[in-house]
Design an enzyme around this catalytic site. Structure first.
Site, PDB file in Angstrom:
ATOM      1  N   TYR A   1     -15.491  17.088 -17.314  1.00 49.64           N
ATOM      2  CA  TYR A   1     -15.435  16.228 -16.924  1.00 49.64           C
ATOM      3  C   TYR A   1     -16.852  16.271 -15.974  1.00 49.64           C
ATOM      4  CZ  TYR A   1     -15.324  11.056 -16.198  1.00 49.64           C
ATOM      5  OH  TYR A   1     -15.962  10.013 -15.310  1.00 49.64           O
TER       6      TYR A   1
ATOM      7  N   ASP B   1      -6.884  19.680 -14.632  1.00 53.35           N
ATOM      8  CA  ASP B   1      -6.884  18.238 -14.785  1.00 53.35           C
ATOM      9  C   ASP B   1      -6.896  18.170 -16.851  1.00 53.35           C
ATOM     10  OD1 ASP B   1      -7.641  15.692 -16.313  1.00 53.35           O
ATOM     11  OD2 ASP B   1      -9.940  16.032 -14.988  1.00 53.35           O
TER      12      ASP B   1
ATOM     13  N   ARG C   1       1.085  -0.996  -0.710  1.00 55.01           N
ATOM     14  CA  ARG C   1      -0.101   0.146  -0.090  1.00 55.01           C
ATOM     15  C   ARG C   1       0.968   0.920  -0.102  1.00 55.01           C
ATOM     16  NH1 ARG C   1      -1.704   1.875   4.814  1.00 55.01           N
ATOM     17  NH2 ARG C   1      -2.964  -0.474   5.309  1.00 55.01           N
TER      18      ARG C   1
HETATM   19  C1  LIG Z   1     -12.437  10.074 -17.665  1.00 59.62           C
HETATM   20  C2  LIG Z   1     -12.242  10.766 -16.761  1.00 59.62           C
HETATM   21  C3  LIG Z   1     -11.769  11.669 -15.136  1.00 59.62           C
HETATM   22  C4  LIG Z   1     -12.310  10.329 -13.986  1.00 59.62           C
HETATM   23  O1  LIG Z   1     -10.872   9.442 -14.730  1.00 59.62           O
HETATM   24  P1  LIG Z   1     -11.359   7.462 -14.216  1.00 59.62           P
HETATM   25  O2  LIG Z   1     -10.272   7.309 -14.680  1.00 59.62           O
HETATM   26  O3  LIG Z   1     -13.057   7.288 -14.590  1.00 59.62           O
HETATM   27  O4  LIG Z   1     -11.708   7.746 -12.482  1.00 59.62           O
HETATM   28  C5  LIG Z   1     -11.224  12.637 -15.005  1.00 59.62           C
HETATM   29  N1  LIG Z   1     -11.316  13.979 -15.418  1.00 59.62           N
HETATM   30  C6  LIG Z   1     -11.342  13.069 -16.738  1.00 59.62           C
HETATM   31  C7  LIG Z   1     -10.624  14.579 -17.609  1.00 59.62           C
HETATM   32  C8  LIG Z   1     -11.904  12.110 -18.054  1.00 59.62           C
HETATM   33  O5  LIG Z   1     -11.692  12.282 -19.674  1.00 59.62           O
END
Ligand SMILES: *Cc1c(COP(=O)(O)O)cnc(C)c1O
Length: 371
Positions: free
Chosen positions: A101, A175, A48
């Site tokens: 998202y 992001d 972990r």
């Molecule tokens: C898919 C996505 C997420 C979430 O990610 P997961 O791997 O599905 O948990 C977050 N930000 C963006 C821009 C995404 O496309």
């Protein structure tokens, strides 16, 4: 640092030179590690906390995003949760760009309802407008660019410099799932943290779920690792290894996604069934509006090469309807205000031959004409 394409391919190799000379790094499944003596550690104790395979992936993620360090976690949502649970607490406030998202908004709303961590949105237009929304208790600013699904661009550098001048304590988080470090390196533009859904372009093959947080300081890393050790949403060794492998082709994949998407954007623009195309000019994500008199479901039913499915960023072309899929949890008024309407179609352009993709989309569009 070596150039990105070289780092992606060579950066994780040669780790077994002491033992076998294997080109490709080994995969360690062990959850427990022998201690040389009391109070001593090889650097690995229990899975972990860290495993050699995950550590190698984290070093690579930090290198390609020009970060201080990285944490590999079990999904993109786990990465988002790791940032919020580490850096925000009850009573804090944050700002988020308004078109992102759908799952992030769902997460934000849960934070707000359960922990009174309130947020406001920003339309990504003027930095002055963003600055005006900052409150004394604002802790972080969350950005996604190009925006999802309407492909608006935010100038990361303009945001980070203005925000940090006003409030150096506010964390700007980007992001970077859509463009990846091949096209955008937010930490070099002054962002404090980068997150990824590595499920998308970083892995690129629709076969693993993973997330990452990339830091810019040692203090951030310590805080995030303490939190991750406590909560445990780490990435498992096999997916870490698969992601190490997938990253080797990230540069060539992104360039090929862009080439296919640029070509398809042109095709869509010239199709009578399409009223408007949204494309940032780079990367593999395109959105478009189906013209009046064409039926979305008929279009989806006629796709043969492309799949109607909910994800993005892989070699297979996927078509998504944000209004009923990725963004359905957003209140309908908010969706309409952003331009997320029932006839908005998002295409994650894959790496099939672009002539086949073009032919497939065009025949499905033609078949979607209402009688
Ligand atoms: C898919 C996505 C997420 C979430 O990610 P997961 O791997 O599905 O948990 C977050 N930000 C963006 C821009 C995404 O496309």
């Amino acid at each position: 640092m070596t150039k990105l394409a070289t780092q992606l391919i060579q950066g994780t190799n040669g780790t077994d030179d002491q033992h076998t000379g294997a080109i490709v790094p080994p995969l360690y499944f062990s959850t427990a590690y022998r201690h040389p003596g009391l109070g001593q550690s090889t650097g690995y104790d229990y899975a972990r906390l860290a495993t050699p395979t995950r550590t190698l992936l984290e070093q690579q993620l930090a290198a390609i995003e020009h970060g201080h360090s990285a944490l590999a976690v079990s999904s993109g949502m786990a990465a988002i949760d790791l940032v919020f649970s580490t850096f925000t607490q009850t009573g804090d406030h944050f700002l988020a760009s308004d078109d992102l998202y759908g799952g992030s908004f769902r997460y934000f709303d849960v934070r707000k309802a359960k922990y009174q961590i309130d947020y406001d949105t920003w339309n990504g237009q003027t930095v002055a407008d963003l600055l005006a929304k900052i409150k004394p208790n604002t802790r972080l600013i969350w950005l996604e660019t190009p925006s999802n699904p309407t492909m608006k661009i935010i100038d990361i550098k303009a945001v980070t410099s203005a925000v940090h001048e006003k409030r150096p304590d506010i964390l700007v988080v980007v992001d970077n799932t859509f463009l990846t470090p091949v096209y955008q390196q937010p930490l070099t533009e002054g962002a404090d943290l980068v997150v990824h859904s590595a499920t998308k372009y970083l892995s690129g093959h629709n076969d693993l779920l993973a997330g990452a947080v990339i830091t810019s300081t040692a203090a951030q890393e310590t805080a995030l690792r303490d939190q991750l050790t406590t909560t445990g949403q780490t990435l498992d060794p096999f997916d870490a290894w698969l992601l190490i492998r997938s990253l080797k082709t990230l540069n060539v994949r992104m360039k090929a996604h862009t080439a296919n998407a640029q070509a398809l954007a042109k095709v869509l623009k010239n199709d009578a069934a399409v009223s408007r195309v949204l494309y940032a000019g780079v990367g593999g994500m395109i959105s478009f509006y189906l013209a009046k008199g064409y039926d979305v479901n008929a279009f989806l039913q006629h796709l043969k090469v492309c799949s109607f499915a909910e994800s993005l960023g892989a070699v297979e072309t996927l078509v998504t309807i944000p209004d009923v899929q990725t963004h359905h949890d957003m209140p309908v008024a908010q969706r309409r205000a952003l331009g997320i309407t029932p006839n908005l179609i998002r295409v994650s352009v894959g790496l099939e031959d672009v002539a086949d993709l073009s032919a497939d989309l065009r025949q499905a569009l033609a078949s979607a004409k209402e009688a």
